[in-house]
Design a protein around this motif. Structure first.
Motif, PDB file in Angstrom:
ATOM      1  N   SER A 181       4.971  -2.516  -1.145  1.00  0.00           N
ATOM      2  CA  SER A 181       3.844  -2.209  -1.784  1.00  0.00           C
ATOM      3  C   SER A 181       2.811  -1.749  -0.949  1.00  0.00           C
ATOM      4  O   SER A 181       1.910  -0.862  -1.160  1.00  0.00           O
ATOM      5  CB  SER A 181       3.185  -3.679  -2.423  1.00  0.00           C
ATOM      6  N   ARG A 184       3.479   1.946  -0.508  1.00  0.00           N
ATOM      7  CA  ARG A 184       3.137   2.435  -1.675  1.00  0.00           C
ATOM      8  C   ARG A 184       1.468   2.932  -1.695  1.00  0.00           C
ATOM      9  O   ARG A 184       1.211   3.951  -1.847  1.00  0.00           O
ATOM     10  CB  ARG A 184       3.370   2.084  -2.892  1.00  0.00           C
ATOM     11  N   GLN A 185       0.666   1.862  -1.229  1.00  0.00           N
ATOM     12  CA  GLN A 185      -0.823   2.153  -1.304  1.00  0.00           C
ATOM     13  C   GLN A 185      -1.363   2.922  -0.381  1.00  0.00           C
ATOM     14  O   GLN A 185      -2.159   3.971  -0.697  1.00  0.00           O
ATOM     15  CB  GLN A 185      -1.299   0.757  -1.240  1.00  0.00           C
ATOM     16  N   ASP A 210      10.256  -4.439  -5.260  1.00  0.00           N
ATOM     17  CA  ASP A 210       9.176  -4.256  -6.130  1.00  0.00           C
ATOM     18  C   ASP A 210       7.966  -3.698  -5.346  1.00  0.00           C
ATOM     19  O   ASP A 210       7.600  -4.524  -4.245  1.00  0.00           O
ATOM     20  CB  ASP A 210       9.024  -5.705  -6.601  1.00  0.00           C
ATOM     21  N   ASP A 211       7.241  -2.849  -5.526  1.00  0.00           N
ATOM     22  CA  ASP A 211       6.282  -2.249  -4.891  1.00  0.00           C
ATOM     23  C   ASP A 211       5.052  -2.312  -5.576  1.00  0.00           C
ATOM     24  O   ASP A 211       4.053  -1.593  -5.351  1.00  0.00           O
ATOM     25  CB  ASP A 211       6.476  -0.827  -4.389  1.00  0.00           C
ATOM     26  N   SER A 212       4.942  -3.173  -6.583  1.00  0.00           N
ATOM     27  CA  SER A 212       3.709  -3.413  -7.498  1.00  0.00           C
ATOM     28  C   SER A 212       2.822  -4.306  -7.169  1.00  0.00           C
ATOM     29  O   SER A 212       1.904  -4.252  -8.005  1.00  0.00           O
ATOM     30  CB  SER A 212       4.283  -3.317  -8.945  1.00  0.00           C
ATOM     31  N   LEU A 213       3.104  -5.098  -6.059  1.00  0.00           N
ATOM     32  CA  LEU A 213       2.116  -5.885  -5.831  1.00  0.00           C
ATOM     33  C   LEU A 213       0.880  -5.130  -5.262  1.00  0.00           C
ATOM     34  O   LEU A 213       0.903  -4.288  -4.543  1.00  0.00           O
ATOM     35  CB  LEU A 213       2.813  -6.760  -4.517  1.00  0.00           C
ATOM     36  N   ASP A 214      -0.437  -6.050  -5.482  1.00  0.00           N
ATOM     37  CA  ASP A 214      -1.840  -5.615  -5.022  1.00  0.00           C
ATOM     38  C   ASP A 214      -1.930  -6.307  -3.882  1.00  0.00           C
ATOM     39  O   ASP A 214      -2.418  -7.561  -3.777  1.00  0.00           O
ATOM     40  CB  ASP A 214      -2.803  -5.803  -5.950  1.00  0.00           C
TER      41      ASP A 214
END
Length: 267
Positions: A181, A184-185, A210-214
């Motif tokens: 994540s 990605r950011q 999963d790379d959707s974590l904030d």
């Protein structure tokens, strides 16, 4: 006390780092190691942080010390408590001359740096950054950077390469989704031009997680980015430290003016 081996101070690079311990804020002193016992103090702190706190598997010839083959070729920057003399922060610094002598930067062991070959003569590598847990409020890192930038400016070096490690163990659980994540950011906002991209030799397969974590970037990563560093590509996996290592490059001229003024630089 035995002097450091001769490779530690390249005469062709210009003035050696100042041997004096210079006062810094918060009752701290900053200095460059001049003798092996000072390097040993830094290596003991590294071992306490990396092995003791992070659980890294360190292959070292001296128990209780983090030592590898690059150490004898690096300058070692130390921050001490003025009252006790204890080393509470350290960086090791590998100059271009010394990298040629040993045959590579440490980063070459983790990444293919082919696209940076034209930059290598101006490039200093930072590594093994650590701070004692009682001194992680920012003063130690600021002191280290002030001394580092002064050293680079004296010697005509304007690029810093290094990697920032993201732990893959979260509360005792293997969780690479945090690193995925973060990659990605940061690639959306801080990715370097493709002409400076590097390739991990042991990639962390970020696309599998999963790379959707904030997630919030670790303090070291945030510190580099505030100083103008750019991300050079996806993370490498360091199995000994069990971290995802993000490759970063910083140009002194890209440092925001407020930091340049603080560190005594000029634009």
């Amino acid at each position: 006390m035995r002097e450091l081996p001769s490779p530690a101070y390249p005469l062709s690079l210009g003035p050696r780092p100042t041997p004096q311990a210079l006062p810094a804020a918060g009752g701290l002193l900053v200095q460059w190691a001049q003798h092996q016992d000072e390097v040993r103090a830094a290596q003991r702190l590294r071992h306490a942080v990396f092995a003791g706190e992070m659980g890294a598997r360190l292959a070292t010839p001296l128990p209780g010390h983090d030592i590898d083959l690059f150490d004898d070729y690096c300058e070692h920057l130390l921050v001490r408590e003025a009252a006790s003399g204890e080393v509470v922060g350290t960086y090791r610094v590998l100059t271009p001359v010394q990298a040629r002598r040993i045959g590579s930067f440490y980063a070459d062991t983790e990444f293919d740096l082919t696209r940076l070959r034209q930059l290598r003569p101006r490039m200093v590598e930072l590594g093994r950054s650590c701070v004692h847990p009682d001194h992680r409020q920012g003063g130690v890192i600021m002191s280290l950077w002030s001394a580092l930038i002064a050293f680079m400016q004296r010697n005509g070096l304007d690029l810093v390469i290094g990697s920032a490690s993201v732990p893959l163990q979260q509360q005792g659980v293997f969780n690479p989704a945090v690193a995925a994540s973060l990659w990605r950011q940061l690639r959306a906002t801080h990715l370097a031009p493709i002409t400076q991209h590097v390739l991990p030799r042991l990639p962390l397969p970020v696309e599998r997680f999963d790379d959707s974590l904030d997630v919030e970037a670790p303090p070291l990563v945030k510190g580099y980015l505030r100083l103008g560093a750019k991300l050079l590509g996806p993370p490498a996996w360091d199995p000994d430290f069990n971290t995802a290592d993000l490759p970063l490059l910083m140009r002194l001229q890209d440092m925001p003016p407020r930091y340049s003024r603080h560190f005594g630089g000029s634009r």
